[in-house]
Design an enzyme around this catalytic site. Structure first.
Site, PDB file in Angstrom:
ATOM      1  N   HIS A 459      -0.536  -8.255   7.827  1.00  0.00           N
ATOM      2  CA  HIS A 459      -0.140  -8.073   6.422  1.00  0.00           C
ATOM      3  C   HIS A 459      -1.343  -7.792   5.531  1.00  0.00           C
ATOM      4  CE1 HIS A 459       2.261  -9.028   2.730  1.00  0.00           C
ATOM      5  NE2 HIS A 459       1.066  -9.397   2.288  1.00  0.00           N
ATOM      6  N   GLU A 460      -2.345  -8.641   5.623  1.00  0.00           N
ATOM      7  CA  GLU A 460      -3.504  -8.465   4.749  1.00  0.00           C
ATOM      8  C   GLU A 460      -4.246  -7.169   5.064  1.00  0.00           C
ATOM      9  OE1 GLU A 460      -3.984 -10.076   2.099  1.00  0.00           O
ATOM     10  OE2 GLU A 460      -2.426 -11.571   2.495  1.00  0.00           O
ATOM     11  N   HIS A 463      -2.943  -4.349   3.011  1.00  0.00           N
ATOM     12  CA  HIS A 463      -3.611  -4.246   1.713  1.00  0.00           C
ATOM     13  C   HIS A 463      -4.958  -3.524   1.863  1.00  0.00           C
ATOM     14  CE1 HIS A 463      -0.890  -6.670  -0.659  1.00  0.00           C
ATOM     15  NE2 HIS A 463      -1.056  -7.746   0.076  1.00  0.00           N
ATOM     16  N   HIS A 466      -4.570   0.121   2.011  1.00  0.00           N
ATOM     17  CA  HIS A 466      -4.249   0.651   0.683  1.00  0.00           C
ATOM     18  C   HIS A 466      -5.541   0.895  -0.105  1.00  0.00           C
ATOM     19  CE1 HIS A 466      -1.114   0.251  -2.826  1.00  0.00           C
ATOM     20  NE2 HIS A 466      -1.513   1.489  -2.648  1.00  0.00           N
TER      21      HIS A 466
END
Length: 670
Positions: A459-460, A463, A466
């Site tokens: 998940h991290e 980021h 992104h």
């Protein structure tokens, strides 16, 4: 010695020279950056030239580089490695930074210049830049008279002070609530590596020969699923959910009341019915009513599923259930009903292999990027690892820093932040960090992840992608600088590769034998996918609806008794469940009270998940893990930042607006 932060870093990609920095360097550089930025803004407003895009908007985008460089490095330490002096500096500097924001967005001369810019001949990104500045001026109170602006400045300064104090108390409270045990027998059921970690944590805290169960930020603690001793489970959960509300120097409830009161006052001053409406006005959600409608639709079905799960747990337990029993008997049901033993899976999820052969492998397969560890570059702590990320053609894309272990100087939770943001205007390439809070094993032992830690790692990194893939002109639009209810979307999408067959086969191997995770275990995990969704969704909605309940209050409605209000709010929202505390209770809800980035915005996770569920369907419909799919997602969405309306980026990628049905199916809420 000259302060290294006062000039651009000579290190690759502008990585701060952490090894050379002292606490005083950070304070000096932030203050110097504030002064320099004021001079730069004054040069814009004092100009006798007619306002143009170049002498106003571009000048603003080029301004503040020293401040941004110093603040990014400083607040990285505040979150991840805060010494007592860094915490003192945070208390000193946070109000100054808040006041500085007001000096910018309550500056009528600056607003007038932006208002006068002719945008007719600008390209789309440049036109959006002017629009977004004007929007922030209005949302910040530029329309207020002098008295109103002074009132707003005072409110913002006090909110900055209170938020800093809340965050510091919560951080200390999490440490002080750790459960110290005298006898290894009390840890029966915990895997051997967790027992060793507890012994090491106790030794580091000065309790040689004892065992310390440290806490993670959410209410539910991982050890609850394994501890056989019911009394120890009770003590652990009660320590967790009692944080911040037990009186004493670390109690935060008075801070909460003051913050809620001030936020309500601020919203009224800016012409909004409540702070929730002010907050949602800055997001992709069309309005607050749309957020409420979605949450109210999900809650009843989630609670029904949770009740059904509770019935199954009670049958296995053979006695009345309490909240501290849920995780333990849920793991037992998973073992008996689905033959899934999460503890037995951990040897297949060793951190370094998960990173190299899982997270990085998936990113290479999708986007062609490669990862090269740079042991010659140092982070802010010895545990931090640095990788250079290169694009498919071999050109440098940026740096990725991984800081995975918990420590006393780090706040709870997991997050991504940027040290350097990409911008074509400034010629900068990204430097991004992932922080987790995994218990560090004894020296020489492997770091074996739980399923939840595995999910968080992927998940991290979503980021991080992104930030790394940002391809924008203006720093204001870079990477994750998107509305809060959109920012979780790319990170949630990256979770889909955890169980993707090609990825899973590459990283899920027993750390000692090298044997792959048996297909039978994978099939059982798939069969058990919906087990626990009732608990998980109810736990999440409890926190999200509690957040909204605090932020629909008017100033006169702020209660004296915080815990009574919390109980009534959860009941009124239909998510009060005696066996399921909200994911965060008020006393340690740092998302919404420490800095307030998610104030009236914790709904963002499930709002973003609507987009995520649609995107997972798109990948599956189009062949899954492929360069063509990854490049399309990167081009239309990940690279865009906020340079165009994020929902336009989603529609450009998906071809239509998002539907709720895929999310309902995923969470078993049809």
């Amino acid at each position: 010695m000259t302060n290294p932060l006062l000039t651009p870093s000579p290190l690759p990609y502008g990585l701060p020279p952490f090894a050379l920095l002292t606490a005083e360097h950070y304070g000096e550089a932030v203050r110097a950056g504030l002064a320099e930025h004021v001079r730069e803004i004054n040069a814009i407003t004092d100009s006798e030239e007619a306002p143009t895009f170049e002498n106003t908007a571009l000048a603003m985008e080029r301004s503040g580089q020293l401040l941004n460089r110093a603040a990014a490095a400083f607040f990285t330490l505040v979150s991840a490695d805060a010494s007592p002096r860094i915490r003192e500096l945070e208390t000193e500097l946070s109000p100054l930074l808040s006041a500085h924001q007001d000096e910018i967005y309550l500056n009528r001369a600056l607003f007038d210049r932006f208002s006068a810019i002719d945008t007719d001949r600008l390209d789309a990104e440049s036109g959006r830049l002017v629009e977004e500045y004007l929007k922030e001026f209005r949302q910040s109170g530029i329309q207020l008279d002098d008295a109103g602006q002074e009132h707003l400045r005072a409110i913002n300064a006090e909110l900055a002070r209170l938020g800093t104090e809340f965050g510091q108390r919560v951080k200390e409270g999490m440490k002080s609530a750790s459960l110290l045990l005298d006898d290894a027998a009390e840890l029966a059921g915990l895997p051997a590596d967790d027992v060793a970690s507890a012994a090491e944590a106790a030794r580091a805290a000065g309790h040689e020969g004892k065992f310390l169960l440290t806490l993670i930020q959410p209410s539910n603690q991982p050890a609850l699923a394994a501890l056989e001793n019911r009394k120890v489970r009770r003590r652990l959960l009660e320590a967790s959910i009692g944080r911040g509300s037990a009186g004493g120097s670390l109690d935060v409830l008075d801070l909460v009341k003051d913050m809620v009161r001030l936020r309500a006052e601020k919203a009224a001053l800016l012409g909004f019915a409540n702070f929730a409406e002010l907050s949602v006005d800055q997001q992709t959600a069309p309005d607050f009513e749309a957020v409420q409608a979605m949450m109210n639709r999900l809650a009843p079905a989630a609670v029904r599923n949770a009740d059904a799960e509770a019935d199954a747990l009670a049958e296995v337990a053979g006695h009345p259930l309490e909240a501290w029993d849920w995780a333990y008997y849920s793991a037992q049901v998973k073992r008996e009903r689905y033959s899934v033993d999460e503890q037995a899976l951990r040897p297949y999820f060793e951190l370094d292999r998960v990173l190299t052969d899982g997270v990085f492998f998936a990113a290479t397969a999708l986007y062609g990027i490669t990862f090269h560890e740079r042991t010659d570059l140092a982070g802010y702590h010895p545990d931090v690892r640095v990788w250079e990320v290169k694009d498919a053609d071999g050109t440098g894309l940026g740096l990725f820093l991984g800081d995975y272990y918990t420590r006393e100087s780090k706040r709870g939770g997991a997050w991504m932040n940027s040290l350097v943001e990409q911008s074509d205007l400034l010629g900068t390439r990204p430097v991004v960090i992932n922080n987790l809070n995994i218990s560090k094993p004894a020296a020489g032992e492997p770091t074996l992840l739980t399923l939840d830690e595995l999910r968080t790692t992927f998940h991290e990194f979503g980021h991080a992608l992104h930030g790394l893939f940002s391809s924008v002109t203006y720093p204001r639009f870079s990477g994750t600088s998107v509305p809060r209810d959109f920012v979780e979307y790319p990170s949630q999408v990256n979770e889909m590769w955890i169980m993707w067959p090609e990825v899973l086969a590459n990283y899920a191997r027993h750390h000692a034998t090298g044997e792959p995770l048996p297909q039978e275990a994978v099939d059982k995990l798939d069969a058990a996918a919906l087990w626990g969704e009732g608990f998980g969704t109810t736990e999440y909605l409890g926190a999200a609806l509690l957040d909204l309940a605090w932020h629909v209050l008017e100033e006169s409605e702020v209660p004296d008794d915080v815990l009574e209000f919390e109980a009534k709010a959860l009941a009124a929202a239909g998510v009060a469940h005696s066996l399921i505390p909200p994911r965060y209770r008020t006393g340690y809800f740092q998302h919404i009270f420490a800095g307030g980035w998610y104030a009236a915005g914790y709904y963002s996770y499930i709002w973003s998940e609507v987009l995520d569920a649609e995107t997972v369907e798109w990948f599956k419909e189009n062949g899954g893990l492929s360069r063509a799919n990854g490049d399309f997602f990167r081009t239309e969405l990940l690279s865009r930042g906020n340079s165009r309306d994020p929902m336009e980026s989603f529609r450009a990628f998906r071809g239509r607006n998002a539907r709720l049905d895929p999310l309902l199916k995923r969470r078993g809420l049809e």
